[in-house]
Design a protein around this motif. Sequence first.
Motif, PDB file in Angstrom:
ATOM      1  N   SER A 134      -4.232  -5.341  -4.468  1.00 14.70           N
ATOM      2  CA  SER A 134      -4.803  -6.311  -4.369  1.00 14.70           C
ATOM      3  C   SER A 134      -4.298  -7.594  -5.149  1.00 14.70           C
ATOM      4  CB  SER A 134      -6.507  -6.918  -4.593  1.00 14.70           C
ATOM      5  OG  SER A 134      -6.607  -6.486  -6.275  1.00 14.70           O
ATOM      6  N   LYS A 135      -3.696  -7.496  -6.204  1.00 10.36           N
ATOM      7  CA  LYS A 135      -2.400  -8.241  -7.014  1.00 10.36           C
ATOM      8  C   LYS A 135      -1.708  -7.401  -7.106  1.00 10.36           C
ATOM      9  CE  LYS A 135      -5.902  -9.111 -10.316  1.00 10.36           C
ATOM     10  NZ  LYS A 135      -6.512  -9.562 -11.265  1.00 10.36           N
ATOM     11  N   CYS A 149     -17.885   2.451  -4.687  1.00  9.42           N
ATOM     12  CA  CYS A 149     -17.827   0.950  -5.031  1.00  9.42           C
ATOM     13  C   CYS A 149     -18.602   0.361  -6.801  1.00  9.42           C
ATOM     14  CB  CYS A 149     -17.941   0.318  -3.637  1.00  9.42           C
ATOM     15  SG  CYS A 149     -19.707   0.491  -2.895  1.00  9.42           S
ATOM     16  N   THR A 179      -3.240  -3.480 -12.811  1.00 18.51           N
ATOM     17  CA  THR A 179      -2.848  -4.150 -11.412  1.00 18.51           C
ATOM     18  C   THR A 179      -4.062  -3.512 -10.868  1.00 18.51           C
ATOM     19  OG1 THR A 179      -1.972  -3.812  -9.382  1.00 18.51           O
ATOM     20  CG2 THR A 179      -2.449  -1.445 -10.484  1.00 18.51           C
ATOM     21  N   GLU A 180      -4.592  -4.127  -9.601  1.00 17.58           N
ATOM     22  CA  GLU A 180      -5.673  -3.721  -8.877  1.00 17.58           C
ATOM     23  C   GLU A 180      -6.026  -3.630  -7.763  1.00 17.58           C
ATOM     24  OE1 GLU A 180      -8.775  -6.917  -7.838  1.00 17.58           O
ATOM     25  OE2 GLU A 180      -8.942  -6.845  -9.389  1.00 17.58           O
ATOM     26  N   LEU A 233      -7.277  -1.456  -4.061  1.00 22.67           N
ATOM     27  CA  LEU A 233      -8.466  -1.718  -3.428  1.00 22.67           C
ATOM     28  C   LEU A 233      -8.446  -0.182  -2.229  1.00 22.67           C
ATOM     29  CD1 LEU A 233      -6.957  -4.577  -1.147  1.00 22.67           C
ATOM     30  CD2 LEU A 233      -8.482  -5.181  -2.333  1.00 22.67           C
ATOM     31  N   LYS A 264       0.660  -0.708  -0.417  1.00 20.31           N
ATOM     32  CA  LYS A 264       0.097   0.249  -0.089  1.00 20.31           C
ATOM     33  C   LYS A 264       0.830   1.826   0.237  1.00 20.31           C
ATOM     34  CE  LYS A 264      -0.205  -0.107   5.199  1.00 20.31           C
ATOM     35  NZ  LYS A 264      -1.164  -0.595   6.304  1.00 20.31           N
ATOM     36  N   THR A 322     -14.364  -1.264   1.390  1.00 19.14           N
ATOM     37  CA  THR A 322     -13.052  -1.779   0.310  1.00 19.14           C
ATOM     38  C   THR A 322     -13.588  -2.090  -0.711  1.00 19.14           C
ATOM     39  OG1 THR A 322     -11.684  -1.497   2.655  1.00 19.14           O
ATOM     40  CG2 THR A 322     -10.960  -2.423   0.522  1.00 19.14           C
ATOM     41  N   SER A 379     -12.685  -3.333  -5.126  1.00 24.70           N
ATOM     42  CA  SER A 379     -11.212  -3.907  -5.944  1.00 24.70           C
ATOM     43  C   SER A 379     -11.053  -2.307  -6.917  1.00 24.70           C
ATOM     44  CB  SER A 379     -11.661  -4.902  -6.460  1.00 24.70           C
ATOM     45  OG  SER A 379     -11.128  -5.959  -5.184  1.00 24.70           O
ATOM     46  N   TYR A 380     -10.843  -2.452  -7.662  1.00 21.66           N
ATOM     47  CA  TYR A 380     -10.724  -1.303  -8.865  1.00 21.66           C
ATOM     48  C   TYR A 380      -9.174  -1.462  -9.422  1.00 21.66           C
ATOM     49  CZ  TYR A 380     -11.340   3.678 -11.118  1.00 21.66           C
ATOM     50  OH  TYR A 380     -11.224   4.296 -12.145  1.00 21.66           O
ATOM     51  N   SER A 381      -9.708  -1.971 -10.934  1.00 24.34           N
ATOM     52  CA  SER A 381      -8.586  -2.458 -11.809  1.00 24.34           C
ATOM     53  C   SER A 381      -7.969  -1.442 -12.975  1.00 24.34           C
ATOM     54  CB  SER A 381      -9.434  -3.538 -12.364  1.00 24.34           C
ATOM     55  OG  SER A 381      -9.757  -4.549 -12.057  1.00 24.34           O
TER      56      SER A 381
END
Length: 166
Positions: A37-38, A125, A61-62, A64, A26, A73, A75-77
């Motif tokens: 997350s990746k 979200c 990446t992805e 958080l 982070k 929280t 995920s946001y690619s």
Amino acid sequence: MLIDISELFSNKKTRKKIQLDLEKEKFFYDNEFIGFSKPVKLDLLLKPDGDEIELTGNIETELLLACSRCLETFSYSIHIELNERLSKTLKSEDEDIIFIEDDRLDLNEIVENNIISILPIKKLCNKNCKGLCHQCGINLNHSTCKCEFDDVDPRLAKLKNLFSTD
């Protein structure tokens, strides 16, 4: 992660290809932590261009992120196309050039700055997020509350009596 790019400044015909997965947990930006997350997939090409080095490639990446309405929280690619210019000499007239010290390129700094530049202003979200109840704090996406909403601006409270049918 620092990458030595001294050979690119000395040999103008050299190219450097970088393909790696950068493990990041982070980083802190705008009073919140941006998590991953990746791993961050980097596919970069560095090539000399006169006194500068041209950096092209992409970041994938992805993230958080915390939702701006409900604080959960999600995920946001992301996929970012890079096109940066690097130089050893500080040029005041062109602010888009990244200054390189000691012939080392900091990949963490480039990744973080490019991620910051594409973050949405309002992180949601989903577009229909209902947020939190401003009285009891319950997440309105998961359940409903029994709070009564009789929010009247105190400056306009007298007008409410004007329309009452008592």
